[in-house]
Design a protein around this motif. Structure first.
Motif: not given
Length: 179
Positions: A110-118
């Motif tokens: 919800d906060f950062v979207g679909y990326n490696l961190l998630t």
């Protein structure tokens, strides 16, 4: 009936299980005030199951403590209660770990979207838990060869967490959605 040969220390487990009950209820109250876009159903389901398992751990440890104080002590029966409480606590804790993994992942989405961190959060979180379990087993079973890697209950708990991680990866790539 066997004689009481050792003092049973279940008080700490009763306190720990009771604390986990409070933690679960607090987490449930907090997450329902700021619901993630998905995952709330799965997290609530897991936390409610954990709640039941921790309540069982408290009552079973209390029963073991009661049984250990009887004049006609049946040590085998007490040990069965303790084993049941241990499995109940461990499975409840596994459900809490899986719920936290889902919750952290969904909030990050919800906060950062679909990326490696998630995607890295649940992986790092579970790897950390697994490393701690392996170290605990090595210490607990020191001098017993490879028994530390054959602990059935902890292996089952780790497999359940690995399955949860698989669901997260599938969710991340849009193959399934964690409700």
């Amino acid at each position: 009936m066997e004689k009481k040969e050792e003092k049973l220390n279940v008080r700490d487990w009763i306190i720990l299980s009771t604390t986990m009950i409070g933690v679960i209820l607090t987490i449930l109250a907090l997450i329902w005030q700021n619901i993630p876009s998905n995952g709330i159903v799965s997290v609530t389901f897991l936390l409610m199951l954990a709640f039941i398992l921790f309540v069982n751990s408290v009552s079973t440890n209390s029963k073991a403590q009661f049984e250990s104080k009887l004049k006609n002590l049946d040590l085998k029966k007490v040990k069965q209660f303790l084993t049941f409480a241990e499995y109940s606590f461990g499975l409840g804790f596994t459900f809490v770990i899986i719920a936290f993994t889902f919750l952290g992942y969904k909030y990050l989405l919800d906060f950062v979207g679909y990326n490696l961190l998630t995607l890295s959060l649940p992986i790092v979180f579970l790897l950390t838990a697994w490393i701690i379990i392996v170290i605990y087993n090595i210490i607990n079973y020191s001098g017993e060869g490879f028994k530390s890697f054959r602990s059935l209950k902890r292996s089952i708990w780790m497999i359940l967490e690995l399955i949860a991680l698989g669901f997260i990866v599938l969710d991340f790539f849009g193959i399934i959605i964690i409700p």
